[in-house]
Design a protein around this motif. Sequence first.
Motif, mmCIF file in Angstrom:
data_model
loop_
_atom_site.group_PDB
_atom_site.id
_atom_site.type_symbol
_atom_site.label_atom_id
_atom_site.label_comp_id
_atom_site.label_asym_id
_atom_site.label_seq_id
_atom_site.Cartn_x
_atom_site.Cartn_y
_atom_site.Cartn_z
ATOM 1 N N ALA A 1 49.699 25.276 41.187
ATOM 2 C CA ALA A 1 50.196 24.994 39.842
ATOM 3 C C ALA A 1 49.062 24.863 38.830
ATOM 4 N N VAL A 2 47.809 24.852 39.325
ATOM 5 C CA VAL A 2 46.627 24.731 38.468
ATOM 6 C C VAL A 2 46.145 26.128 38.084
ATOM 7 N N ILE A 3 45.587 26.273 36.884
ATOM 8 C CA ILE A 3 45.058 27.552 36.416
ATOM 9 C C ILE A 3 44.086 28.130 37.447
ATOM 10 N N GLN A 4 44.175 29.449 37.654
ATOM 11 C CA GLN A 4 43.391 30.095 38.697
ATOM 12 C C GLN A 4 41.887 29.876 38.538
ATOM 13 N N ARG A 5 41.371 29.991 37.326
ATOM 14 C CA ARG A 5 39.923 29.853 37.156
ATOM 15 C C ARG A 5 39.452 28.435 37.451
ATOM 16 N N VAL A 6 40.315 27.454 37.229
ATOM 17 C CA VAL A 6 39.969 26.076 37.571
ATOM 18 C C VAL A 6 39.922 25.922 39.083
#
Length: 238
Positions: free
Chosen positions: A217-222
Amino acid sequence: MRTTASVVFCTALLLASAFSSVAQTPEAQSAVPANQPAEVSFQFDHTGLPVPRFTLRIHENGTGTYQADQAETPATQTSMRGQAAQHVDRPINLTPGVVAKIFKAARGLNHFNVECASKAKNIADTGTKTLTYNGSDGSGSCVYNYSENKMVGTLTDTFLAIASTLDEGRKLEFLHRYDRLGLDAEMNSFADEVKEGRALELGTISSTLASIADDTAVIQRVRLRAAKMLEQVAADRP
């Protein structure tokens, strides 16, 4: 015979009392057993900061503790949820290389039996710092706001960088739970701190980084940035 026995008994009591008294002296109480790991601690105190007080205690085997008093964090326009003031007390484990540098510096500074504080006037208040050593080979401590001793300065930077990582872990946990979109900017900033050496010992927050890296659920780059930091943790461990 009774008189002789009484004298012997009283003498034994006096000797036992004397030995007990010696055992209670401050010197005896503060003695560190030879098999107990030496300890270096760094205490920081500066009112007005998000973490105004913390203490890092490091044993020569790499184990230690981080104790901190975190101030209340009010809600903002971007984060509608604040954080209450809290006390943190958690175990940590540092890499052998960093531990070796800490203890080498401590012994090079005569177990902190040195004059740490600068005598220069009009120095900005950067917080009261206390370095303490306690081991079977000696003990000592020194207190300072700023030190012109390069070894003290390097040791201070090391401890502040470790504490910075631990505090960053708290921020990331909060954002991960309440403001996932805010993780992007925070991880960018943290990556810069790591690159510039102002944040050390990522292994102390590896569980937090793993939780972010595994969360779809977290942004891919993060997630990728967290995973890269975990790779660094693995590389730093023997």
